[in-house]
Design a protein around this motif. Structure first.
Motif: not given
Ligand code: SF4
Ligand code: SF4
Ligand code: SF4
Ligand code: SF4
Lengths: 102, 282, 204
Positions: C111-112, C115, C119, C125-127, C129
């Motif tokens: 996930q990191r 993202e 990004l 500014r936010i993915l 989830i």
């Protein structure tokens, strides 16, 4: 905000409003005497009614606050409604910081 | 139906729906953003003082009390994204065990209520009674004062073992929301040390009853009374006349402590959905 | 004047946590800039527009699969490399937690990097989830910069074939391969039909 007006929000109120106003004991804490409550914690643990709560007044990022430093914590009388005036807290307080009147 | 199931269940029990656990890890800063203090930093002790105001308002009269209660509920709705001031719900052990499979990471942490009420510190892993869920836990070092003793990371199997241990000791499990549609913690509560439970039982908000109620099979019950010691809600008492346990399902929170404690498996949890008259009892 | 309790308190040892250095929990902007320079959507869309000029229907999709697929692979490969080169405290803590529990590579480490990939190239500014647990990692993209650029450059007809999906799919697959995860990558929703793209990585 989402419209939630159609939802039935449960709202039980155990407090009997018809009985209000009630009168509770007044508990004064002298903060010039009680300076390190999170370290001392004697009143918190003596009270069967859990009237007192303690919180950190000086939150800091990336470091823990030192409860041995005066003024980092403060003890508050939250649930006076449950106090039975047993005076145990007054007895255990090493600084004589608590006074209770009714 | 439970309001949270209606809002966020997608047809299932809302806390068994994996969509209510995820969080993004990173937020890019707005180019024009000014540094903003976190809520806790701007107003430390805010919650405690609000509670104190509630008691003060009881001395003033019914109108003041209702207004203060409403302000507190609305405040909770705004910050936590919860509805009607209910940010938690009682969960039986078996569901808590399913929950830890849906959330990650799992971090065992010190309980905030016990810290405030009794100045208890839970620095080592065996002492911990609270579990934080979700990627926000990875950033705990931002506020080490909240996480005295740090975060102890556990796998879902270890978490289940930890939950079972607390259940044996007599803590009831509950979930906590931290933001709209985000389950961020599993608490293990006991009245009156748990503030959320005290607020519910004394002032009527903060925690919903669970999705089950307990029922006794009188043929199996031998009247040992173990269950009566475990119920935190005054729902279960020994019926002295027949020397068997008796449960008031209107008061039962469905925590399941009596079920897990009974040596004769005389108590079972029944889904509320099967009991038409309990549909609005939360 | 110090009270009795204070004096006693001073004599007691008390463990205090202090972060050894001023941690940053957010992504390195330098890393994001580097990635953006290489993988900015207008660059790849221009390349696609060139390759697709004069082609029609199924051909467009075949070209898309090739051009965007390669781009997606390279995009994740570079993200993996730079993501390791520019760690932040959140990632360090995640690695610690993953070591201790031996179960967080899926979904959280993956996930990191996903993202970071979005990004650094998108404008949000936010993915968002949707699910992240032991079996599924699901996220959705509502306001896609690549899709918008595609519409502007190649027209809505080519864009409606959604050739850019191959980039996202290849990116996720490359991420899974990096940790030898047995997983399939599916699309639950598409920009054309639903107004957003939703990708689901399912553990087998
Ligand atoms: S008088 Fe007794 S009940 Fe009241 S605060 Fe003190 S210890 Fe608690
Ligand atoms: S016992 Fe007295 S000195 Fe100690 S924390 Fe309580 S009020 Fe303060
Ligand atoms: S613990 Fe079980 S057997 Fe004992 S009184 Fe309760 S229901 Fe009956
Ligand atoms: S009766 Fe059993 S399930 Fe119901 S509240 Fe009491 S202990 Fe919990």
């Amino acid at each position: 905000m989402v419209d939630r007006s159609h939802l039935k929000v449960p709202k039980p109120t155990p407090v009997d409003l018809t009985k209000l106003p009630l009168k509770f004991p007044k508990i004064e804490i002298d903060y010039s005497k009680c300076t390190v409550p999170f370290w001392c914690k004697k009143c918190l643990q003596a009270c069967s009614q859990l009237v007192f709560q303690v919180y950190c007044k000086q939150l800091a990022r990336l470091k823990e606050s030192d409860p041995r430093e005066p003024g980092t914590y403060e003890v508050v009388t939250v649930r006076r409604d449950k106090c039975n005036m047993c005076n145990k807290c007054v007895e255990v307080c090493p600084e004589d910081a608590i006074t209770i009147t009714y | 139906m439970c309001i949270y199931c209606e809002l966020w269940g997608d047809g299932m029990t809302w806390y068994l729906n994996p969509k209510n656990y995820p969080r993004h890890m990173y937020t890019l800063p707005r180019p024009d953003a000014k540094p903003r203090a976190a809520a806790g930093e701007a107003n430390p002790g805010g919650y405690i003082n609000a509670e104190r105001a509630l008691v003060d308002a009881m001395e003033k009269g019914p109108e003041e009390f209702e207004a203060t209660l409403k302000a507190m509920r609305d405040g909770a709705d705004l910050v936590q994204g919860c509805v009607g001031g209910f940010m938690g719900q009682a969960v039986p052990l078996r569901d808590a065990e399913k929950m830890v499979e849906m959330a990650n990471p799992l971090g065992l942490i010190a309980c905030l209520c016990r810290k405030a009420m009794l100045a208890v510190e839970e620095r080592s892993r065996p002492e911990t009674t609270c579990m934080g869920l979700g990627v926000g836990m990875l950033k705990w070092e931002r506020w080490p004062e909240r996480y005295k003793g740090g975060v102890h990371w556990v796998s879902s199997d270890e978490a289940k073992e930890w939950l079972r241990d607390l259940d044996t000791r007599g803590f009831m499990h509950s979930l906590m929301m931290f933001g709209p549609r985000f389950i961020g913690g599993i608490c293990n509560c006991d009245y009156p040390v748990c503030d959320a439970l005290a607020m519910r039982l004394d002032f009527g908000f903060n925690m919903l009853k669970g999705h089950h109620v307990a029922m006794v099979d009188h043929d199996l019950c031998n009247g040992c009374g173990i269950c009566a010691q475990r119920c935190q809600f005054g729902a279960l008492k020994m019926n002295v006349t027949i020397d068997k346990a008796n449960i008031d399902q209107m008061r039962c929170f469905g925590c399941g402590l009596c079920e897990t404690g009974c040596p004769r498996q005389a108590i079972s949890l029944v889904e509320k959905a099967k009991l038409p008259a309990l549909q609005e009892v939360w | 004047m110090a009270t009795k309790s204070e004096e006693e308190a001073k004599k007691t040892a008390y463990p205090l946590f202090v972060a050894p250095r001023p941690y940053s929990f957010e992504l390195s902007t330098e890393m994001l800039e580097l990635l953006r320079k290489e993988f900015d959507p207008p660059i790849i869309v221009a390349k696609f527009a060139e390759a697709v000029a004069g082609k029609k229907g199924p051909e467009i999709d075949a070209v898309g699969e090739k051009v965007f697929g390669e781009y997606g692979e390279e995009w994740m490969r570079r993200t993996l490399q730079l993501g390791e080169e520019y760690p932040d405290r959140t990632y360090e803590m995640l690695k610690e937690a993953a070591d201790q529990t031996s179960e967080l590579v899926f979904p959280l480490v993956l996930q990191r990097f996903i993202e970071i990939a979005y990004l650094s190239t998108q404008q949000f500014r936010i993915l968002s989830i949707v699910e992240n647990w032991a079996r599924r990692l699901v996220y959705k993209v509502t306001d896609c910069y690549t899709f918008k650029t595609l519409q502007d450059k190649c027209g809505s007809e080519a864009a409606s074939l959604l050739p850019c999906r191959h980039a996202c799919l290849a990116m996720c697959r490359t991420g899974c391969q990096a940790w030898n995860l047995d997983a399939t990558v599916d699309m639950d929703a598409t920009m054309v039909k639903d107004g957003y793209c939703q990708f689901a990585i399912n553990r087998i």
